[in-house]
Design a protein around this motif. Sequence first.
Motif, mmCIF file in Angstrom:
data_model
loop_
_atom_site.group_PDB
_atom_site.id
_atom_site.type_symbol
_atom_site.label_atom_id
_atom_site.label_comp_id
_atom_site.label_asym_id
_atom_site.label_seq_id
_atom_site.Cartn_x
_atom_site.Cartn_y
_atom_site.Cartn_z
ATOM 1 N N SER A 263 -36.183 63.261 -91.535
ATOM 2 C CA SER A 263 -37.059 62.466 -92.402
ATOM 3 C C SER A 263 -36.652 60.998 -92.396
ATOM 4 O O SER A 263 -35.486 60.660 -92.595
ATOM 5 N N GLU B 269 -31.069 65.060 -101.191
ATOM 6 C CA GLU B 269 -32.481 65.199 -100.833
ATOM 7 C C GLU B 269 -33.341 65.298 -102.089
ATOM 8 O O GLU B 269 -32.907 65.813 -103.123
ATOM 9 N N SER C 95 -30.320 70.660 -88.738
ATOM 10 C CA SER C 95 -29.759 70.861 -90.073
ATOM 11 C C SER C 95 -28.470 71.668 -89.999
ATOM 12 O O SER C 95 -27.468 71.326 -90.658
ATOM 13 N N SER D 272 -37.396 66.437 -103.036
ATOM 14 C CA SER D 272 -38.623 67.039 -102.511
ATOM 15 C C SER D 272 -39.800 66.071 -102.654
ATOM 16 O O SER D 272 -40.043 65.530 -103.735
ATOM 17 N N ARG E 75 -36.599 57.294 -96.961
ATOM 18 C CA ARG E 75 -35.284 57.254 -97.592
ATOM 19 C C ARG E 75 -35.122 56.035 -98.482
ATOM 20 O O ARG E 75 -35.850 55.055 -98.350
ATOM 21 N N LEU F 164 -37.292 70.998 -98.788
ATOM 22 C CA LEU F 164 -36.382 71.375 -99.875
ATOM 23 C C LEU F 164 -37.073 72.346 -100.831
ATOM 24 O O LEU F 164 -36.474 73.313 -101.314
ATOM 25 N N TYR G 62 -28.649 69.871 -95.451
ATOM 26 C CA TYR G 62 -29.792 68.965 -95.560
ATOM 27 C C TYR G 62 -30.969 69.619 -94.848
ATOM 28 O O TYR G 62 -30.896 69.924 -93.657
ATOM 29 N N THR G 63 -32.042 69.854 -95.589
ATOM 30 C CA THR G 63 -33.168 70.626 -95.057
ATOM 31 C C THR G 63 -34.087 69.824 -94.156
ATOM 32 O O THR G 63 -34.801 70.389 -93.337
ATOM 33 N N ASP G 64 -34.084 68.494 -94.282
ATOM 34 C CA ASP G 64 -35.013 67.659 -93.520
ATOM 35 C C ASP G 64 -34.293 66.439 -92.945
ATOM 36 O O ASP G 64 -34.585 65.293 -93.307
ATOM 37 N N SER H 9 -37.529 64.992 -98.592
ATOM 38 C CA SER H 9 -37.564 66.220 -97.807
ATOM 39 C C SER H 9 -38.894 66.945 -97.949
ATOM 40 O O SER H 9 -39.395 67.145 -99.060
#
Length: 236
Positions: A154, A193, A138, A195, A157, A119, A149-151, A116
């Motif tokens: 993305s 997540e 989100s 960062s 992963r 995050l 989930y902030t991103d 993320s």
Amino acid sequence: MQKRILAIVPALNEAENIGAVVENLKQVSLRLDVLVIDDGSTDQTSEVARAYGAKVISLPVNLGIGGAVQTGFLYAVKNHYDVALQVDGDGQHRAEEIRKLIEPILLEKADVTIGSRFLEKTSYKSARSRRLGIYLLSKTIQSVVRKKYTDPTSGFRAYNQKALRVVSAHYSTDYPEPDSIVTLVKNRMRVIEVSVEMDARLSGSSSITPFKSGYYMFKVSLAIILNSMMSRIWPE
């Protein structure tokens, strides 16, 4: 026993970037194989990736990001990898951040990790309109899975074997990242997540243009809502 890890790199006409991406992944101090999925490129993406030591699957036609990534998931399952990474072919994802993604999986604290940008505060800069779109997605996801989930867009992963069996069986064709969170959570995968720092793409431009953004938001939001109504695909 050391875990076998596969880096799946979907790429469409990324000849200018793919060499640097593969080279950086090869320098990670892990037992890491690199698989480039050439999604019907018309440039030298496949040739450059092979020259830098990557395994390459060349798709005869363009399947879109979802089809390309799912090809990698199927390869990872068939070849019994313990962990699979999803890494963009444009150079945005930093190889040195991979350990952050993998560690929770190796410690069995998560089945899937998402890198993320939001995050925590990072150096990543994005347009206000894109940040707004990510925020709305989100909130849509949070409304159906009751987790934040902030991103969600993305594409950086990591997946363990259990999660790979889910996404190799069910993965959206285009713009799959937000929708796949719903699929994974519904199937009782632990999705967290982490960062991470990311960069702007090395060269070229994103396939998601401002003109496509409205269509993207509508289609993905609808897919998320419809997916939330479907039954689980993972057997008891």
